[in-house]
Design an enzyme around this catalytic site. Structure first.
Site, short mmCIF file in Angstrom:
data_model
loop_
_atom_site.label_atom_id
_atom_site.label_comp_id
_atom_site.label_asym_id
_atom_site.label_seq_id
_atom_site.Cartn_x
_atom_site.Cartn_y
_atom_site.Cartn_z
N ASP A 109 0.81 -1.20 0.09
CA ASP A 109 0.02 0.05 0.22
C ASP A 109 0.97 1.30 -0.15
O ASP A 109 0.48 2.13 0.57
CB ASP A 109 -0.94 0.17 1.07
CG ASP A 109 -2.06 -1.08 1.06
OD1 ASP A 109 -2.10 -1.90 0.04
OD2 ASP A 109 -2.86 -1.14 2.11
N ASP A 162 -0.49 -4.13 -4.17
CA ASP A 162 -1.61 -3.26 -4.30
C ASP A 162 -0.98 -1.66 -3.88
O ASP A 162 -1.54 -1.01 -3.19
CB ASP A 162 -2.74 -3.40 -3.19
CG ASP A 162 -3.26 -4.93 -3.45
OD1 ASP A 162 -3.29 -5.36 -4.46
OD2 ASP A 162 -3.91 -5.07 -2.46
#
Length: 721
Positions: free
Chosen positions: A195, A218
């Site tokens: 992230d 991600d």
């Protein structure tokens, strides 16, 4: 980022006057650019700027960015902050009504590239999200946050130094949490793991130019409309996605567009990410992501894109699109796999221009827009940045530490030296098992056959100038012994190294058995026994039949290690996990694995996680099997692994036509890639694992009975499955 959606809502922000771009000029003690204009220089402070100086040697300066921002008026005025060279360890938030410009020192053209950056803001903070603690959220870990609109950054590195090796799973470490609207980054650097960059506002517009963004999972995610121009996107983990976009609903503004970007592996992760990284997965069913006019190198998984999960795909209303990309990872070079995914689109025209994606473009600094070209490689960053992102503090591999036992072909003045392994092993036998003993081995070919037994932890460390590259190993342990497999003799008796030690760790050592390929003769490079633990880091083990043997009760971990052989060359009844390793079949018709267990519920088996199967060039395509069952309870899994064209269409083999042994086996595959990964012709007794099926092969689960404390994770730069 959590697997459940968060309702992150930001209020409406008023828009302040747009940036006015000025021509570049030579500056003296201050530069003449006005607030909000393109900086004429980033080596001197613009007139009227607030100065940040870590040395406090500048009159009137602040020692950190937080203090400088706190000094700014809370009004609609445009304010500039100039940061002198240095590393500033702090978490920073920008939140004021007026436009704010933050410029990091560089001698290069401001905002044109990131390689010359000399200002770094770093912090070490992460958050476990499995489960998420009550009252906490991902953004609290961010190094830099924006909570207001009209903010521009030039030539600043943002690095979250927590968990940079990814050792802790489900643990987010943001470099940036960007809310508000009309936020621009020029020549900046974002480094993290999971992230890394959050685009947080559901109604916000962001622009990133000529910047570097890396991460593993991600690592570009969120809700906003964000345009990435000429950026370098560097991945660190196979099987994971770069983007996870979450548009609020079907009418939301959210979208990611990557224009003239480079998608590649982060430095040091090239082999670990080959053909295994997805461009994106949908954080919501309305996700929109476009890659256009970009270079997609070999890290990109052939399918390009993936669903959120098998139980929650979130694919109904997504836009995953590509246009005019180049490189081995582009659509045209992987058309069958892209089309097989079924939810991505190859555009026939450029329908996602900057003006069509943004609410306006006047706030964007377009000084270099027309001169930007797609990056061809990761630019060399300053050494002080690299020091911050060193993943582990590895022991010296070119000289022994104090107290090490030294093996060397030549004498060393002032040192006690053993000329062969056997002599050194004899010398350490009487040392208490409470002590960890290290043998440091200088370069050379050591023609010995070793049986090693010791109760305590023992380390064999081979001299290496590049520990992460096992092809450069300079310590070779070699023998030439074969055992007739039809005779009453243990195959382990042929091993170059037979470990019966309690805990043996080997670094950068090659164990070769050069006996040859005589039919029905085992020639082992390594064997383990006596319920011991063995771990390999950057090693090579070569032989032919039965190269690598794990006897009942033994546990093995191998990272960045090569194993070569011919028939059943990774075999036994132990428990073994190969991570980011290379497996090399060298003879037609053989099976890689032949494992057995006591029962269908017993521990044991074999996992290949993020490995590469790469046969020698003389092996015929389609002639190699992933494994065959040594008994009916055999358990073998290939996870996120590259399978070359040597792998048979069936994938797996029975033990023998009259004795198949397939009743209770588990031969599984999960998200593999490469020409040998096609599942259409797989043997009926094998299976494609679901997410639930694959959980038993997760690192911690697989070693649940013995734990993982015997594995030196400081040397492991790839996150296990």
């Amino acid at each position: 980022m959590l697997t459940s959606r968060l309702a992150l809502v930001l209020g409406h922000f008023c828009l302040l006057p747009a940036l006015v771009f000025g021509a570049e000029a030579t500056a003296d003690s201050t530069s003449a650019s006005s607030c909000g204009a393109h900086p004429t220089s980033a080596s001197t402070a613009p007139s009227g700027a607030i100065v940040v100086d870590s040395t406090s040697s500048t009159t009137g300066s602040f020692s950190n960015l937080t203090a400088a921002l706190a000094s700014l008026p809370s009004d609609s005025s445009c304010q500039t902050v100039f940061m002198k060279p240095g590393t500033y360890v702090e978490q920073v938030s920008v939140n004021r009504p007026g436009q704010t410009v933050i410029i990091g020192y560089t001698t290069e053209n401001p905002g044109k590239e990131y390689s010359g950056n000399q200002v770094t803001v770093s912090y070490s903070r992460g958050l476990s999200v499995s489960p998420l603690p009550a009252g906490h959220s991902d953004p609290e870990t961010a190094v830099i946050s924006t909570a207001s609109s009209n903010v521009a950054f030039y030539n600043v590195n943002f690095i979250n130094t927590d968990n940079l090796d990814g050792a802790t799973a489900n643990y987010v470490t943001l470099a940036a949490s960007i809310y508000g609207s009309h936020i621009g980054f020029y020549g900046c650097n974002f480094t993290g793991w999971q992230d890394t960059l959050l685009t947080g506002s559901t109604s916000g517009y962001q622009y990133y130019e000529s910047s570097y963004i890396d991460g593993a999972i991600d690592f570009i995610w969120g809700y906003s409309a964000a345009y990435f121009k000429g950026c370098t996107i560097a991945a660190k983990k196979t099987g994971a996605a770069i983007t996870a976009h979450n548009r609020q609903d079907s009418s939301g503004i959210g979208i990611y567009v990557f224009d003239q970007c480079l998608v590649t592996a982060a430095e040091g992760y090239e082999s670990a990410t080959k053909s295994g990284v997805y461009l994106g997965r949908p954080y919501s069913e309305y996700a929109r992501v476009v890659f256009k006019d970009s270079y997609l190198d070999s890290v990109v998984q052939p399918a390009g894109w993936e669903q959120w999960s098998s139980s929650d795909p979130r694919l109904d209303d997504i836009l995953f699109a590509e246009f005019n990309n180049t490189g081995p990872g582009n659509w045209e070079n992987n058309a069958a796999a892209r089309e097989g995914f079924g939810k991505a689109t190859l555009l026939t025209s450029d329908t996602y221009t900057l003006s069509s994606v943004m609410d306006s473009t006047s706030w964007i600094d377009s000084t270099y827009w027309n001169s930007i070209s797609t990056p061809s490689k990761i630019l060399t960053r300053r050494s002080d940045i690299e020091e911050l992102v060193i993943i582990s503090s590895e022991a010296n591999s070119t000289s022994p530490a104090a107290g090490d036992y030294i093996v060397s072909k030549t004498p060393i003045q002032g040192k006690t030296v053993y000329s062969i392994f056997t002599e050194a092993i004899e010398a350490i036998q009487k040392i208490s098992s409470d002590e960890t003993v290290t043998l440091f081995i200088y370069p050379g070919l050591y023609k010995e056959q070793i049986v090693f037994s010791r109760s305590g932890t023992t380390i064999f460390r081979g001299y290496s100038e590049n520990p992460s590259d096992n092809t450069q190993n300079q310590v070779v342990l070699q023998n030439s012994v074969g055992v007739d497999t039809q005779a009453d003799q243990s195959n382990s008796d042929s091993a170059t190294l037979y470990s019966r030690a309690k805990n043996l760790q080997l670094f950068n050592i090659n164990m070769n058995n050069v006996f040859g390929q005589t039919h029905n003769y085992a020639s082992l490079g390594f064997a383990s026994g006596n319920n011991g633990y063995t771990s390999f880091y950057g090693c090579q083990i070569t032989g032919n039949q039965d190269t690598f043997d794990m006897n009942t009760g033994t546990s093995v971990f191998a990272y960045n290690t090569l194993v070569e052989g011919s028939i059943d060359f990774i075999w036994g009844a132990g428990t073994a996990y190969f991570l980011n390793s290379t497996i090399v079949p060298n003879t037609d018709g053989g099976s890689i694995a032949a494992m057995k267990r006591d029962s269908s519920t017993a521990a044991g088996g074999l996992v290949f996680d993020q490995c590469t199967i790469a046969a020698t060039k003389d092996v015929t395509a389609g002639s190699i099997f992933l494994g065959r069952p040594y008994n009916e309870y055999s358990r073998v899994a290939y996870i996120y692994t590259y399978l070359d064209d040597s792998i048979s269409a069936a994938g797996w083999s029975v033990w023998g036509k009259s004795d198949p042994r397939t009743d209770n086996i588990l031969f599984g595959e999960y998200h593999n890639n490469g020409p040998g990964a096609s599942t259409s012709g797989r043997a009926s007794f094998s299976q494609q694992l679901t997410d639930a099926d694959a959980e038993q092969f997760q690192f911690a689960n697989f070693f649940s009975s013995q734990g993982t404390s015997w594995i030196n994770m400081a040397y492991v730069k790839t996150t296990p499955f």
